[in-house]
Design an enzyme around this catalytic site. Structure first.
Site, PDB file in Angstrom:
ATOM      1  N   TYR A  91      36.279  -9.476  25.165  1.00  0.00           N
ATOM      2  CA  TYR A  91      36.140  -9.265  23.723  1.00  0.00           C
ATOM      3  C   TYR A  91      36.444  -7.820  23.345  1.00  0.00           C
ATOM      4  O   TYR A  91      36.282  -6.903  24.151  1.00  0.00           O
ATOM      5  CB  TYR A  91      34.720  -9.657  23.287  1.00  0.00           C
ATOM      6  CG  TYR A  91      34.341 -11.044  23.753  1.00  0.00           C
ATOM      7  CD1 TYR A  91      34.997 -12.172  23.258  1.00  0.00           C
ATOM      8  CD2 TYR A  91      33.359 -11.236  24.733  1.00  0.00           C
ATOM      9  CE1 TYR A  91      34.676 -13.447  23.700  1.00  0.00           C
ATOM     10  CE2 TYR A  91      33.033 -12.507  25.184  1.00  0.00           C
ATOM     11  CZ  TYR A  91      33.697 -13.612  24.665  1.00  0.00           C
ATOM     12  OH  TYR A  91      33.390 -14.871  25.119  1.00  0.00           O
ATOM     13  N   THR A 123      17.296 -10.102  20.469  1.00  0.00           N
ATOM     14  CA  THR A 123      15.919 -10.141  19.968  1.00  0.00           C
ATOM     15  C   THR A 123      15.837  -9.679  18.519  1.00  0.00           C
ATOM     16  O   THR A 123      14.762  -9.381  18.018  1.00  0.00           O
ATOM     17  CB  THR A 123      14.994  -9.272  20.841  1.00  0.00           C
ATOM     18  OG1 THR A 123      15.455  -7.915  20.834  1.00  0.00           O
ATOM     19  CG2 THR A 123      14.966  -9.793  22.272  1.00  0.00           C
TER      20      THR A 123
END
Length: 328
Positions: free
Chosen positions: A165, A239
């Site tokens: 990526y 998170t």
């Protein structure tokens, strides 16, 4: 009275539903919080992240969410986990330290790159950002727990898969996209040399308020890592919203240390700008999530020669992992 209470609940649920539908279009990435805000306006805390924005629904319905409580007795020794390899090109790096309102964030410049390979990874990953999580008291602050116990803080080194990526944003939404190396923080008399650069008084006071930034140079990333080849790894998620389940987590099996004064300085950082009421950045952690039958692997060889009893193996593992991480 009971009828009035039911009507009030119905109105509240309709309001939340309408708000969620409306906000899914106009909401921006910054509309979330770790704890209740004192200004009076509703900002979603972790239990609401997945409800207020359809793009964040994994925060509520995902099955591989992070952080987790690491039960050392459930870990599996994987002999094929190789040590981490940190490649800095023998150069020091520069970066900008930010008060984002939620984290102390160090974002590296693009001139000197830091790549990590080995461990559970099939690809090399590039360091993008370092974040600090910490508590309002020493008994909490880390996102991950070890046998139900929290640490005073947690350093997270966020890397993206630069072989597949082009940037961290693309990688965060894609398979095998992210690697986060996590190191627990404990309060001690001595400070980790890397964290000492970030948290000494001259530096940390430059980012007291939200959006403050300060440039740091000649940083040695390798100084941040504790002196241990041991780690724990599992597959999980970011998170923070949108909680994408694209993260390989590596939790180092030894903490790093900061001084009591440095922890105090962290707790004096404000979530808000100078014109707003002071609200400490501390307790910036997401509660632990269900493991859901995921495998927690480790390169800590807990077996004892001649001791094949599963009970002995589990007890030895729990003792060694807990001793190594918590006692350093």
């Amino acid at each position: 009275m009971e009828m009035l209470w039911e009507i009030a609940l119905l109105q509240a649920s309709v309001l939340l539903c309408v708000s969620a539908q409306h906000s899914s279009h106009k909401i921006h990435e910054g509309w979330w919080a770790y704890k209740e805000m004192v200004q009076g306006s509703f900002v979603p805390v972790p239990s609401f992240w997945g409800l207020v924005n359809s793009a964040w629904n994994l925060c509520s319905v995902g099955k591989r969410q992070s952080p987790i409580n690491i039960e050392t007795s459930h870990m599996i020794f994987d002999p094929f986990l190789t040590p981490l390899r940190i490649n800095t090109g023998s150069r020091k790096v520069s970066g900008t330290m930010y008060n984002t309102g939620r984290h102390v964030s160090l974002r590296l410049d693009k001139e000197h790159l830091v790549n990590v390979s080995g461990g559970p990874m099939a690809y090399s990953h590039r360091l993008e950002e370092i974040r600090l999580h910490f508590g309002s008291e020493d008994s909490q602050g880390s996102e991950h727990l070890l046998n139900g116990q929290a640490f005073s803080g947690e350093v997270q080194l966020i890397h993206y898969n630069h072989e597949l990526y082009s940037n961290v944003s693309e990688a965060s939404r894609s398979p095998h996209g992210l690697l986060v190396v996590s190191i627990f923080i404990k309060v001690s008399e001595m400070a980790n040399p890397f964290l000492n650069r970030l948290l000494n008084r001259d530096t940390i006071t430059r980012i007291t308020y939200k959006n403050d930034a300060y440039l740091l140079q000649s940083l040695n990333i390798e100084e941040l890592y504790p002196e241990t080849p041991s780690f724990i790894t599992y597959e999980g998620s970011m998170t923070v919203p949108a909680c994408y389940e694209t993260v390989s987590w590596i939790i180092m099996n030894k903490p790093v240390y900061i001084t009591r004064m440095q922890m105090h300085s962290l707790r004096l950082l404000s979530q808000n700008q100078p014109s707003q009421i002071f609200l400490s950045m501390s307790d910036n952690f997401r509660p632990v999530q269900l493991l859901n039958n995921r495998c927690i692997r480790t390169n800590i060889n807990f077996s004892l020669p001649g001791k094949d009893c599963p009970n002995n193996r589990a007890q030895k593992l729990q003792y060694r992992a807990q001793h190594s991480v918590q006692s350093g």
